[in-house]
Write a protein that holds these residues in place. Structure first.
Motif, PDB file in Angstrom:
ATOM      1  N   SER A   3       0.693  -1.231  -0.019  1.00  0.00           N
ATOM      2  CA  SER A   3      -0.032   0.102   0.096  1.00  0.00           C
ATOM      3  C   SER A   3       0.948   1.171  -0.076  1.00  0.00           C
ATOM      4  N   HIS A   4       0.540   2.338  -0.865  1.00  0.00           N
ATOM      5  CA  HIS A   4       1.351   3.424  -1.074  1.00  0.00           C
ATOM      6  C   HIS A   4       0.339   4.548  -0.505  1.00  0.00           C
ATOM      7  N   THR A   5       1.089   5.681  -0.364  1.00  0.00           N
ATOM      8  CA  THR A   5       0.337   6.945  -0.493  1.00  0.00           C
ATOM      9  C   THR A   5       0.491   7.861  -1.593  1.00  0.00           C
ATOM     10  N   ILE A   6      -0.749   8.111  -2.224  1.00  0.00           N
ATOM     11  CA  ILE A   6      -0.657   8.847  -3.331  1.00  0.00           C
ATOM     12  C   ILE A   6      -1.360  10.187  -3.266  1.00  0.00           C
ATOM     13  N   PHE A  26      -6.781   3.233  -8.031  1.00  0.00           N
ATOM     14  CA  PHE A  26      -5.893   3.381  -6.955  1.00  0.00           C
ATOM     15  C   PHE A  26      -6.326   2.962  -5.773  1.00  0.00           C
ATOM     16  N   HIS A  31      -4.425   1.343  -2.168  1.00  0.00           N
ATOM     17  CA  HIS A  31      -3.434   2.575  -1.973  1.00  0.00           C
ATOM     18  C   HIS A  31      -4.361   3.650  -1.171  1.00  0.00           C
ATOM     19  N   SER A  32      -3.765   4.423  -0.632  1.00  0.00           N
ATOM     20  CA  SER A  32      -4.466   5.646   0.332  1.00  0.00           C
ATOM     21  C   SER A  32      -4.126   6.764  -0.481  1.00  0.00           C
ATOM     22  N   LEU A 176       5.840   3.247  -8.747  1.00  0.00           N
ATOM     23  CA  LEU A 176       5.916   2.818  -7.490  1.00  0.00           C
ATOM     24  C   LEU A 176       6.674   1.585  -7.305  1.00  0.00           C
TER      25      LEU A 176
END
Length: 414
Positions: A3-6, A26, A31-32, A176
């Protein structure tokens, strides 16, 4: 998937509504996402929609959440910033370091990769000011997708359409996942003369019809933009293109394989690098009718005899001693595997046979590569078993190829 912060920046264009589909991709991938629309974007899609789809509060003011220093932390904490659609105005602000709202301030604070996906009318996209701004953004390390070609607002049609959400998502995930090779180092090709061929050749059957291929020219144009960002003087030999040429390149327009051969050999005479990214027809009609071939019931269907076109890449490899000393030749190969061998088996044989220094290989068929905004390639070097990988948008792949070219030139010249 990790999970990534976008941060999803949304510009004020009619294509803003399409960003909702990208946001969904997303979030469904885990992903957040924090959405930062411009004030103009909220005239197309309201804040409530972005909040409902993202699950986060949404604002475009630097004066909201001041206690969190929101305009600083958003950019610092984001693993990726994606701007879609990126309007001409937004690209101009970002290229020149403007910071008059939350999105442009966040872009200046970015610590991770930034991906712009432009969308605008064709005339705005092709304007030299817009192309200069894109070149500047790329030189600063940002990734800029080329817009898609198709129906725009009203009756207009041409390059300027926002790419499909799936294509933007794929380019974002490549950034990413770290599958993209290092980006362009500004100045790494200063003083170098680079010749790049792009697009698909067209072999006339008559004044109306031709034999062609599905090449859009996107990859070759992206290579030209990347070489310009690295400081090179670029000559772009352009066959049929579906995208505009980058500002700053010397463009030589051609149509057929024979015309492309003549222009390439002439331009290559004093070039440091020749990159053969064009999709050159292997065959052409033996004759071209002077008038349109008619479909008539009282005449037999025409039989078209094909003759072989010259192999330009092989000719460059065989005659390199007559040109600029130390010239680097890069070929492209669109390959498919079969019972006789894999894609890379055929590509390695082609690399040695053609006499190029590098061969950029992509697998085609089944909707892959041609006309798409993303690409996945393997780069082979002659006389070596080593290989490099690059994936993502065609801009990202171009950056990887140009970075490798620059490093090889630097190594060869100490």
């Amino acid at each position: 998937m990790v999970s990534h912060t976008i941060v999803l920046g949304v510009g004020g264009g009619i294509a803003a509504y399409k960003a909702a589909s990208l946001l969904r991709l997303f979030t469904e991938a885990g992903h957040s996402v924090t959405v930062v629309p411009t004030e103009a974007a909220t005239r197309f899609v309201g804040v409530a929609t972005w909040e409902a789809l993202s699950g986060h509060s949404v604002t475009n003011s630097v004066f909201d959440m001041v206690e969190k220093v929101n305009h600083v932390q958003l950019g610092q904490q984001a693993d990726l910033i994606v701007v879609a659609p990126a309007t001409a105005d937004l690209l101009a602000k970002a290229a020149n370091g403007r910071a008059d709202d939350l999105l442009t301030t966040t872009l200046l604070m970015a610590r991770g990769p930034v991906l712009f996906s432009p969308a605008m009318h064709t005339e705005m996209w092709r304007h030299p000011a817009t192309q200069d701004n894109i070149a500047r953004l790329r030189a600063h390390g940002a990734h800029v997708l080329d817009p898609a070609v198709g129906r725009l607002t009203g009756k207009d049609s041409g390059p300027g359409r926002l790419p499909e959400a799936e294509d933007i998502f794929a380019a974002s995930m490549a950034l990413l996942d770290g599958t993209v090779a290092p980006g362009i180092e500004p100045g790494s090709l200063d003083g170098r003369q680079v010749v790049i061929t792009a697009g698909g050749t067209r072999e006339p059957l008559d004044p109306v019809r031709f034999l062609g291929n599905r090449s859009s020219g996107k990859q070759g144009v992206a290579l030209a933009a990347a070489a310009l960002a690295a400081g090179a003087r670029v000559t772009l030999i352009a066959a049929h293109l579906e995208v505009p040429t980058p500002a700053g390149a010397a463009v030589v327009g051609v149509e057929t394989a024979l015309e492309l051969r003549e222009a390439t050999l002439a331009a290559a005479a004093d070039a440091d690098v020749v990159i053969m990214a064009a999709a050159v027809a292997d065959f052409r009609p033996a004759t071209s009718a002077a008038t349109k071939i008619k479909k008539r019931d009282d005449v037999a269907d025409p039989v078209i005899t094909l003759v072989r076109n010259p192999d330009i890449l092989a000719e460059l490899g065989a005659t390199r001693a007559t040109r600029q000393a130390g010239q680097l030749i890069v070929g492209f190969a669109a390959e498919t595997g079969d019972d006789g061998g894999s894609v890379l088996d055929y590509a390695r044989a082609k690399l040695e046979r053609k006499g190029a220094d590098l061969l950029v290989v992509n697998e085609v068929g089944g909707g892959k590569v041609f006309g798409q905004d993303s690409n996945q390639v393997t780069i082979l070097a002659r006389g070596s078993t080593e290989q490099a990988q690059a994936a993502g948008s065609k801009d990202q792949v171009a950056a990887a190829v140009v970075a490798l070219v620059a490093s090889r030139l630097a190594a060869a010249h100490g």
